[in-house]
Enzyme design. Structure first.
Site, PDB file in Angstrom:
ATOM      1  N   ASP A   1      16.309   0.637   4.063  1.00 24.68           N
ATOM      2  CA  ASP A   1      15.853   2.026   4.230  1.00 24.68           C
ATOM      3  C   ASP A   1      15.276   2.243   5.624  1.00 24.68           C
ATOM      4  OD1 ASP A   1      13.568   0.525   3.686  1.00 24.68           O
ATOM      5  OD2 ASP A   1      12.693   1.968   2.284  1.00 24.68           O
TER       6      ASP A   1
ATOM      7  N   GLY B   1       7.028  -6.797  -5.172  1.00 26.26           N
ATOM      8  CA  GLY B   1       8.315  -6.161  -4.927  1.00 26.26           C
ATOM      9  C   GLY B   1       8.637  -5.005  -5.848  1.00 26.26           C
TER      10      GLY B   1
ATOM     11  N   SER C   1       6.712  -2.170  -5.621  1.00 29.35           N
ATOM     12  CA  SER C   1       6.122  -1.038  -4.898  1.00 29.35           C
ATOM     13  C   SER C   1       4.835  -0.499  -5.488  1.00 29.35           C
ATOM     14  CB  SER C   1       7.142   0.100  -4.767  1.00 29.35           C
ATOM     15  OG  SER C   1       8.264  -0.400  -4.144  1.00 29.35           O
TER      16      SER C   1
ATOM     17  N   ASP D   1      10.552   3.594  -1.403  1.00 27.66           N
ATOM     18  CA  ASP D   1       9.603   3.457  -2.507  1.00 27.66           C
ATOM     19  C   ASP D   1       8.954   4.796  -2.843  1.00 27.66           C
ATOM     20  OD1 ASP D   1      10.330   0.985  -1.664  1.00 27.66           O
ATOM     21  OD2 ASP D   1       8.326   0.129  -1.573  1.00 27.66           O
TER      22      ASP D   1
ATOM     23  N   ASN E   1       1.672 -10.204  -0.284  1.00 23.25           N
ATOM     24  CA  ASN E   1       1.179  -8.918   0.232  1.00 23.25           C
ATOM     25  C   ASN E   1       1.803  -8.668   1.600  1.00 23.25           C
ATOM     26  OD1 ASN E   1      -0.664  -7.230   1.990  1.00 23.25           O
ATOM     27  ND2 ASN E   1      -1.455  -6.802  -0.048  1.00 23.25           N
ATOM     28  N   LYS E   2       2.568  -7.574   1.663  1.00 21.70           N
ATOM     29  CA  LYS E   2       3.366  -7.306   2.868  1.00 21.70           C
ATOM     30  C   LYS E   2       2.522  -6.981   4.096  1.00 21.70           C
ATOM     31  CE  LYS E   2       5.629  -6.456  -0.385  1.00 21.70           C
ATOM     32  NZ  LYS E   2       5.529  -7.158  -1.674  1.00 21.70           N
TER      33      LYS E   2
HETATM   34  P1  ADP Z   1       4.208  -4.252  -3.550  1.00 27.45           P
HETATM   35  O1  ADP Z   1       4.286  -2.863  -2.999  1.00 27.45           O
HETATM   36  O2  ADP Z   1       5.500  -4.990  -3.485  1.00 27.45           O
HETATM   37  O3  ADP Z   1       3.614  -4.317  -4.915  1.00 27.45           O
HETATM   38  P2  ADP Z   1       2.416  -4.684  -1.305  1.00 27.45           P
HETATM   39  O4  ADP Z   1       2.050  -5.956  -0.606  1.00 27.45           O
HETATM   40  O5  ADP Z   1       3.114  -3.656  -0.497  1.00 27.45           O
HETATM   41  O6  ADP Z   1       3.248  -5.112  -2.600  1.00 27.45           O
HETATM   42  O7  ADP Z   1       1.097  -4.007  -1.917  1.00 27.45           O
HETATM   43  C1  ADP Z   1       0.294  -4.712  -2.850  1.00 27.45           C
HETATM   44  C2  ADP Z   1      -1.143  -4.239  -2.752  1.00 27.45           C
HETATM   45  O8  ADP Z   1      -1.318  -2.964  -3.403  1.00 27.45           O
HETATM   46  C3  ADP Z   1      -2.121  -5.156  -3.473  1.00 27.45           C
HETATM   47  O9  ADP Z   1      -2.452  -6.294  -2.683  1.00 27.45           O
HETATM   48  C4  ADP Z   1      -3.307  -4.227  -3.688  1.00 27.45           C
HETATM   49  O10 ADP Z   1      -4.092  -4.100  -2.511  1.00 27.45           O
HETATM   50  C5  ADP Z   1      -2.624  -2.883  -3.956  1.00 27.45           C
HETATM   51  N1  ADP Z   1      -2.537  -2.650  -5.425  1.00 27.45           N
HETATM   52  C6  ADP Z   1      -1.479  -2.797  -6.239  1.00 27.45           C
HETATM   53  N2  ADP Z   1      -1.773  -2.504  -7.532  1.00 27.45           N
HETATM   54  C7  ADP Z   1      -3.071  -2.160  -7.552  1.00 27.45           C
HETATM   55  C8  ADP Z   1      -3.990  -1.759  -8.570  1.00 27.45           C
HETATM   56  N3  ADP Z   1      -3.644  -1.661  -9.864  1.00 27.45           N
HETATM   57  N4  ADP Z   1      -5.248  -1.483  -8.197  1.00 27.45           N
HETATM   58  C9  ADP Z   1      -5.620  -1.592  -6.909  1.00 27.45           C
HETATM   59  N5  ADP Z   1      -4.828  -1.967  -5.909  1.00 27.45           N
HETATM   60  C10 ADP Z   1      -3.555  -2.250  -6.199  1.00 27.45           C
HETATM   61 MG    MG Z   2       4.646  -2.272  -0.997  1.00 28.00          MG
END
Ligand code: ADP
Ligand code: MG
Length: 437
Positions: A14, A110, A112, A161, A204-205
């Protein structure tokens, strides 16, 4: 308010401008939103052990520190994006915002979860600063805004996403194209199920540089190819899709050009500076990001090869789904096998050309083959997290039992968790939904 989440195909392409084919999944971030009598923001997470509460006055500038991707920063990305979109320099209300957040999207896996949280921040802010009428809200503009504002966290993602979370329709996938953002319903084949299996390796990206490393490798591949092809304005052709459009070539032609002009050995910064006829400082300024400017190696051939071949696979997948959807009966085994094959090929390319897989994801894909899945690939950006597998409906239980016995049984991380949180079937969900009481 509920924001559901997604995703079925590839978020690596994307940001190169290519169309994607995601679907919303059923796990979600859920937020309860209320007003505060004073101008402040209060975020409380139900999973308080992992996600500490956060509070800030809304009188000050919204500053997002991208050195530390704290969970509340994702919410702030959405809030800041809306304020910018509405051209608000200060919080426009005498009232503040309180938000209680929970979620069952496996984080950093992964699927989002980050964008679900950004969208939660945007929708929560809109509900206060502008009376929220969800139907009248322009979801295209909101998706574009959230894609842009998630970059405050430090990752230079594309818009898949955010777009699928805001544009999803239950029961089908979405073909999403960018610049300008547009979507189209795509029927999914009858007779097969999508199963999500979480490797339980998180990534964590925003905390590492791998994600942005791929983004800048694609930018460099694009400008170097554009220059090699003597295209005017080559230095601005940072997206591989823009390069393809300008060169007026097919995707198979682009794959050939990659082999012709880009070597497989990693490029160094001095070599790129010489080939692009610009100083290293200029190159860093034009194409690199804060967390990639000190990197020394860039694999341009492999990355561009992945992106062009993946764009081709996405188009093929969509063509087959649309064709099979017209027939309104169970998809033939040849159709399902063709879709599955594309998913296996996609995973192979992610692992070998894009190098965004993880040994546990490779193991899950291998086990999927042995356990009777038609196809499987990693989800989202990779480096950990989940795979999505296409499984014949009649073989779903057998497949799930196989993964349970051969992957999860002896995994300490899986102990104490409900298996439905890491291994589940999903129907295409409705995406972000707002409920007002
Ligand atoms: P993805 O988008 O693939 O899930 P990312 O690394 O982009 O992974 O983002 C993950 C981050 O989003 C987590 O480390 C956290 O900071 C935040 N996050 C995800 N779910 C929650 C939640 N339920 N409550 C609080 N923060 C969250
Ligand atoms: Mg993400």
């Amino acid at each position: 308010m509920l924001t559901y989440n997604i995703n079925e195909t590839d978020s690596d392409i994307d940001y190169c401008g290519y169309g994607v084919l995601p679907m919303a999944i059923q796990p979600a971030i859920t937020a309860l939103i209320g007003k505060l009598p004073e101008k402040s923001l209060k975020l409380i997470n139900v999973k308080a052990d992992r996600y500490h509460s956060f509070e800030m006055p809304l009188a000050e500038d919204i500053c997002i520190n991208d050195d530390q991707p704290h969970w509340w920063n994702y919410f702030l990305c959405g809030l800041k994006g809306v304020m910018e979109q509405l051209k608000l320099e200060t919080w426009p209300s005498e009232e503040g915002l309180a938000c209680l957040i929970d979620g069952n999207i496996p984080p950093a896996s992964g699927l989002s979860s980050s964008s679900a949280l950004v969208i939660t921040g945007a929708l929560a802010t809109l509900s206060i600063v502008k009376k929220l009428d969800d139907k009248a809200n322009d979801r295209f503009a909101l998706a574009a805004l959230c894609a842009e504002s998630e970059k405050y966290i430090g990752t230079q993602g594309g818009g898949m996403d955010q777009a699928i979370e805001l544009l999803a329709q239950p029961g089908c996938a979405q073909s999403i194209e960018f610049n300008p953002l547009r979507n189209q319903n795509v029927p999914l084949p009858q007779g097969a199920t999508f199963v999500i299996a979480n490797s339980l390796a998180e990534s964590n990206k925003a905390a590492g540089s791998e994600f942005n490393h791929r983004v800048v490798e694609c930018r460099l591949a694009s400008v170097l190819l554009a220059k090699s092809l003597n295209l005017a304005q080559w230095a601005e052709l940072k997206r591989l899709k823009d390069l393809q459009t300008t060169a007026d070539k097919s995707l198979p032609d682009m794959i050939e050009l990659v082999q012709q002009y880009l070597h497989t050995k990693p490029y160094s910064k001095p070599e790129l500076s010489e080939l692009l006829e610009m100083s290293v400082e200029h190159l860093e300024k034009l194409y690199l990001t804060k967390n990639t400017k000190d990197l020394t190696e860039f694999k341009l051939n492999q990355r561009a090869n992945h992106v062009f071949s993946e764009a081709f696979r996405v188009a093929e997948y969509q063509r087959i789904c649309c064709q099979s959807g017209q027939e309104e009966k169970e998809a033939s085994s040849t159709t399902l096998a063709a879709l599955g094959q594309l998913m296996f090929e996609s995973h192979w390319s992610c692992a070998n050309n894009y190098q965004c897989s993880h040994p546990k994801l490779d193991q899950l894909v291998e086990l999927s083959k042995q356990g009777g899945a038609l196809g499987a690939r990693l989800t989202g950006a990779g480096w950990g997290g989940c795979i999505v597998a296409l499984v014949h409906e009649s073989k779903t239980d057998q497949y799930i039992n196989f993964l349970q016995a051969n992957y999860y049984q002896n995994l300490p991380d899986a102990k104490g968790q409900l298996s439905s949180t890491y291994l589940f079937c999903t129907e295409p969900g409705p995406g972000a939904s707002v409920f007002t009481v």
